[in-house]
Design a protein around this motif. Sequence first.
Motif, mmCIF file in Angstrom:
data_model
loop_
_atom_site.group_PDB
_atom_site.id
_atom_site.type_symbol
_atom_site.label_atom_id
_atom_site.label_comp_id
_atom_site.label_asym_id
_atom_site.label_seq_id
_atom_site.Cartn_x
_atom_site.Cartn_y
_atom_site.Cartn_z
ATOM 1 N N UNK A 150 -5.301 59.992 123.551
ATOM 2 C CA UNK A 150 -4.669 58.800 124.102
ATOM 3 C C UNK A 150 -5.394 58.376 125.378
ATOM 4 N N UNK A 151 -5.442 57.076 125.609
ATOM 5 C CA UNK A 151 -6.073 56.539 126.816
ATOM 6 C C UNK A 151 -5.466 57.175 128.061
ATOM 7 N N UNK A 152 -6.342 57.710 128.924
ATOM 8 C CA UNK A 152 -5.870 58.354 130.153
ATOM 9 C C UNK A 152 -5.153 57.357 131.058
ATOM 10 N N UNK A 153 -5.590 56.103 131.013
ATOM 11 C CA UNK A 153 -4.939 55.076 131.828
ATOM 12 C C UNK A 153 -3.500 54.825 131.376
ATOM 13 N N UNK A 154 -3.271 54.805 130.061
ATOM 14 C CA UNK A 154 -1.914 54.561 129.556
ATOM 15 C C UNK A 154 -1.007 55.763 129.817
ATOM 16 N N UNK A 155 -1.581 56.961 129.783
ATOM 17 C CA UNK A 155 -0.807 58.160 130.167
ATOM 18 C C UNK A 155 -0.403 58.051 131.640
ATOM 19 N N UNK A 156 -1.360 57.634 132.474
ATOM 20 C CA UNK A 156 -1.087 57.444 133.902
ATOM 21 C C UNK A 156 0.009 56.400 134.110
ATOM 22 N N UNK A 157 -0.070 55.284 133.382
ATOM 23 C CA UNK A 157 0.937 54.216 133.513
ATOM 24 C C UNK A 157 2.325 54.735 133.156
ATOM 25 N N UNK A 158 2.394 55.606 132.146
ATOM 26 C CA UNK A 158 3.683 56.175 131.754
ATOM 27 C C UNK A 158 4.227 57.099 132.848
ATOM 28 N N UNK A 159 3.346 57.882 133.459
ATOM 29 C CA UNK A 159 3.777 58.780 134.542
ATOM 30 C C UNK A 159 4.265 57.982 135.752
ATOM 31 N N UNK A 160 3.590 56.866 136.047
ATOM 32 C CA UNK A 160 4.021 55.998 137.160
ATOM 33 C C UNK A 160 5.392 55.398 136.847
ATOM 34 N N UNK A 161 5.586 54.990 135.594
ATOM 35 C CA UNK A 161 6.878 54.447 135.158
ATOM 36 C C UNK A 161 7.991 55.478 135.365
ATOM 37 N N UNK A 162 7.742 56.728 134.973
ATOM 38 C CA UNK A 162 8.750 57.793 135.137
ATOM 39 C C UNK A 162 9.005 58.082 136.616
ATOM 40 N N UNK A 192 -5.177 55.804 118.148
ATOM 41 C CA UNK A 192 -4.736 56.923 118.988
ATOM 42 C C UNK A 192 -4.877 56.639 120.472
ATOM 43 N N UNK A 193 -5.679 55.625 120.840
ATOM 44 C CA UNK A 193 -5.816 55.303 122.261
ATOM 45 C C UNK A 193 -4.523 54.751 122.846
ATOM 46 N N UNK A 194 -3.643 54.200 122.002
ATOM 47 C CA UNK A 194 -2.362 53.668 122.487
ATOM 48 C C UNK A 194 -1.307 54.762 122.613
ATOM 49 N N UNK A 195 -1.163 55.545 121.550
ATOM 50 C CA UNK A 195 -0.173 56.635 121.538
ATOM 51 C C UNK A 195 -0.458 57.565 120.367
ATOM 52 N N UNK A 196 0.070 58.798 120.403
ATOM 53 C CA UNK A 196 -0.121 59.737 119.291
ATOM 54 C C UNK A 196 0.638 59.264 118.047
ATOM 55 N N UNK A 197 0.310 59.859 116.906
ATOM 56 C CA UNK A 197 0.935 59.469 115.636
ATOM 57 C C UNK A 197 2.443 59.727 115.649
ATOM 58 N N UNK A 198 2.877 60.802 116.296
ATOM 59 C CA UNK A 198 4.317 61.105 116.393
ATOM 60 C C UNK A 198 5.069 59.957 117.066
#
Length: 387
Positions: free
Chosen positions: A9-21, A209-215
């Motif tokens: 997954x894109x590291x930037x989108x993971x970061x954006x999710x952590x900032x959101x949390x 997969x760059x957006x999110x995992x298959x799950x």
Amino acid sequence: MDAQEGAQQSQQLILAHHVFLLKHPDVPDIEKVRLKDEVLNPVKSNYMTPYCETLVANKVVELDQSVLDSMRAKNEEEIKKLDEKIADAEENLGESEVREAHLAKSLYYIQIGEKEKALEQLKVTESKTVAVGQKMDLVFYTLQIGFFYMDFDLISNSIDRAKNLFEEGGDWERKNRLKVYEGLYCMSTRNFKKAANLFLDSISTFTTYELFPYDTFIFYTVLTSIISLDRVSLKQKVVDAPEVLTVIGKIPYLSEFLNALYDCRYKSFFLAFAGLTEQIKLDRYLHPHFRFYMREVRTVVYSQFLESYKSVTIEAMAKAFGVTVEFIDLELSPFIAAGKLHCKIDKVAGVLETNRPDAKNALYQATIKQGDFLLNRIQKLSRVIDL
């Protein structure tokens, strides 16, 4: 935004999710201590000075000015090197090398969170690009920037741009990837029905997969399908879909949520739904629509229960859902008043009486109304012709 084709997954989108949390009021403070490290580590390692300044200004994280200054110096040094490579490529190398040098600069601006400059540089890179497939890849980079900043205008315009490019050509793999991007955009803007259809079209060809995992993709597919599809379609496309069956068990409560609804086990459905609410509330894309989604799911499940009855006691419904009679009374009233449920409550007899609109009668009335409209138009036209 690393547009990696593998399971990364894109590291930037993971970061954006952590900032959101980190900003979320329902996340415990002890968890936010860990999240701060998970935000600061990639910000520092990628020298994300512009993005970090925004976080500091919004008091999401704290960072010394000296650290920001050293990060900015590193940015300036790297951009100078990239400019030198572009100049060298333009003087000594071919067109493809010039394009690659411009692309490298675009990706660096994306990496450090310099949104406007990244978009400008991507346009410059596109002007150096001939192949439709490569132009599409640039649109995907732009879409990832859009999702990172939740800039829906940028996402919408980029999706339109991608569709125009596909009229010139383009391979099926990229077309299928675009469906997932568009599905995520639709879900994020509360168009759940279109999102469900796009996700279901991509379920056997998912490579985004760059957006999110298959799950996570299956999680979104099931959630959007439940409030968008009828029972027959839900059974065929979701409940019995092998792609869903392979991973649904890995996601807490999701299997019971889906199957309990289809099997009319309403008490189990509500228990699973309660377990899922936390996941929905803490999802970056679904969080703004949490209350709306809760209402829509309850509308679906109550409608399904009442579909089988002309009248049913409130006590029987309360027992089926594992709640009290008082809860059912208070719960259904707003849905009935809003026209979401076609029934009425007889409080004295303790009965729910359904008054579903007759589809044939509704069609007949619509035909009569359209017929009258058509006759009026013909009469007006005949007067004009007579003149």
